[in-house]
Design a protein around this motif. Structure first.
Motif, PDB file in Angstrom:
ATOM      1  N   TYR A  52      -2.384  -1.315  -3.338  1.00  0.00           N
ATOM      2  CA  TYR A  52      -3.314  -0.187  -3.374  1.00  0.00           C
ATOM      3  C   TYR A  52      -2.535   1.118  -3.262  1.00  0.00           C
ATOM      4  O   TYR A  52      -1.588   1.219  -2.467  1.00  0.00           O
ATOM      5  CB  TYR A  52      -4.322  -0.279  -2.230  1.00  0.00           C
ATOM      6  CG  TYR A  52      -5.320   0.859  -2.203  1.00  0.00           C
ATOM      7  CD1 TYR A  52      -6.296   0.976  -3.194  1.00  0.00           C
ATOM      8  CD2 TYR A  52      -5.281   1.828  -1.203  1.00  0.00           C
ATOM      9  CE1 TYR A  52      -7.209   2.020  -3.177  1.00  0.00           C
ATOM     10  CE2 TYR A  52      -6.188   2.872  -1.171  1.00  0.00           C
ATOM     11  CZ  TYR A  52      -7.153   2.966  -2.168  1.00  0.00           C
ATOM     12  OH  TYR A  52      -8.049   4.001  -2.163  1.00  0.00           O
ATOM     13  N   ASN A  91      -6.856  -0.338  -8.634  1.00  0.00           N
ATOM     14  CA  ASN A  91      -6.038  -0.399  -7.418  1.00  0.00           C
ATOM     15  C   ASN A  91      -5.512   0.963  -6.992  1.00  0.00           C
ATOM     16  O   ASN A  91      -4.537   1.043  -6.256  1.00  0.00           O
ATOM     17  CB  ASN A  91      -4.858  -1.355  -7.630  1.00  0.00           C
ATOM     18  CG  ASN A  91      -3.863  -0.825  -8.665  1.00  0.00           C
ATOM     19  OD1 ASN A  91      -4.168   0.110  -9.405  1.00  0.00           O
ATOM     20  ND2 ASN A  91      -2.683  -1.417  -8.708  1.00  0.00           N
ATOM     21  N   SER A 135       0.851  -1.192   0.000  1.00  0.00           N
ATOM     22  CA  SER A 135       0.000   0.000   0.000  1.00  0.00           C
ATOM     23  C   SER A 135       0.887   1.243   0.000  1.00  0.00           C
ATOM     24  O   SER A 135       1.892   1.299   0.712  1.00  0.00           O
ATOM     25  CB  SER A 135      -0.916   0.011   1.221  1.00  0.00           C
ATOM     26  OG  SER A 135      -0.165   0.047   2.422  1.00  0.00           O
TER      27      SER A 135
END
Length: 287
Positions: free
Chosen positions: A122, A150, A98
């Protein structure tokens, strides 16, 4: 001031030519940046006679749009340098991770990061101005072929704590050219406190405008974080496509709307960034 932090030019004429060329790029409606790093190539990318991956970025090219977006309209060199670093050095590490970007402008670093983290990762691309967030969304949608899978753009005014920013622990925090003025340092530190966790890695890239400002920023960061300097000298070069038979880079804006696939006959140009780049890795200090 420490002159070793500044780019050296053989003549004053070379210096002003480099600055002029770079500044002219900020007023293009769109840019086609070419990344030689193979990690950014993905299935379905348009083939080109040019080696590397072409990343299509819209900017706020008109004066009125620049005013609306404040400093967030153009792609700055520090964003290109940081993007190249991610693609060169962290391509495998970022898979499934992330990433949150601060003060993203048009969102180049997030576009690149979204390619590297893959479907299981993400990316949240943030800026404090809504028109800039709209621009980010345009670029993310274009790069991902019309839909976001994403990555997402979101408003983040430093000093606030929006749920989208605070709802998860981030693996990486990235930012480029967000600390160009000492008046911003306090707000930057507030933003970092919001997104940095003990396990988070922060990457801050700045083009050197003043060695003194860089020293002051580093001093402030080191009051709260461990900081390591990363050498990116080899990445202080950008590659970009321009329409054929147009010597003036600004004339490229006339081709706006051609779309990201129209690269086959464009001219590839190499440009050395007029400012040296500082890339710092920050992590939370162990208590």
């Amino acid at each position: 001031e420490d002159l070793s932090m500044l780019r050296r030019f053989a003549t004053e004429k070379e210096f002003f030519a480099a600055i002029s060329e770079t500044n002219s790029l900020y007023f293009l409606a769109e840019r086609r940046l070419v990344f030689p790093e193979s990690s950014l190539k993905r299935a379905g990318d348009a083939t080109s006679v040019h080696e590397g991956t072409v990343v299509f970025m819209r900017q706020r090219g008109e004066s009125a749009q620049h005013l609306a977006d404040s400093t967030g309209g153009p792609v700055y060199d520090a964003a290109i340098c940081l993007s190249r670093y991610l693609a060169c050095e962290l391509a495998e590490t970022l898979v499934g991770k992330s990433v949150v970007e601060l003060g993203a402008g048009p969102g180049l670093v997030s576009v690149v990061a979204s390619r590297l983290v893959g479907d299981q990762g993400y990316v949240l691309c943030t800026d404090g101005i809504q028109t800039t967030c709209d621009l980010i969304s345009e670029n993310l949608v274009t790069d991902q072929g019309g839909k976001l899978s994403n990555a997402k753009a979101a408003m983040f005014w430093w000093g606030t704590e929006p749920e989208e920013v605070t709802s998860r622990t981030w693996d990486y925090v990235v930012a480029s050219d967000v600390a160009y003025d000492e008046e911003i340092f306090d707000d930057l530190l507030k933003a970092l406190r919001t997104v940095m966790a003990p396990s988070t890695v922060g990457l801050l890239c700045n083009g050197t405008r003043s060695p003194e400002i860089e020293r002051q920023l580093r001093k402030r960061l080191e009051t709260e974080y461990d900081l390591a300097v990363i050498d990116v000298t080899s990445l202080e070069t950008s590659y970009e496509l321009f329409p054929p038979d147009q010597d003036d880079a600004a004339a490229a804006s006339a081709s706006a709307g051609a779309g990201p696939g129209a690269n086959l006959k464009w001219e590839l140009r190499r440009r050395v960034m007029p400012r040296t780049m500082n890339l710092w890795k920050i992590t939370c200090r162990a208590t």
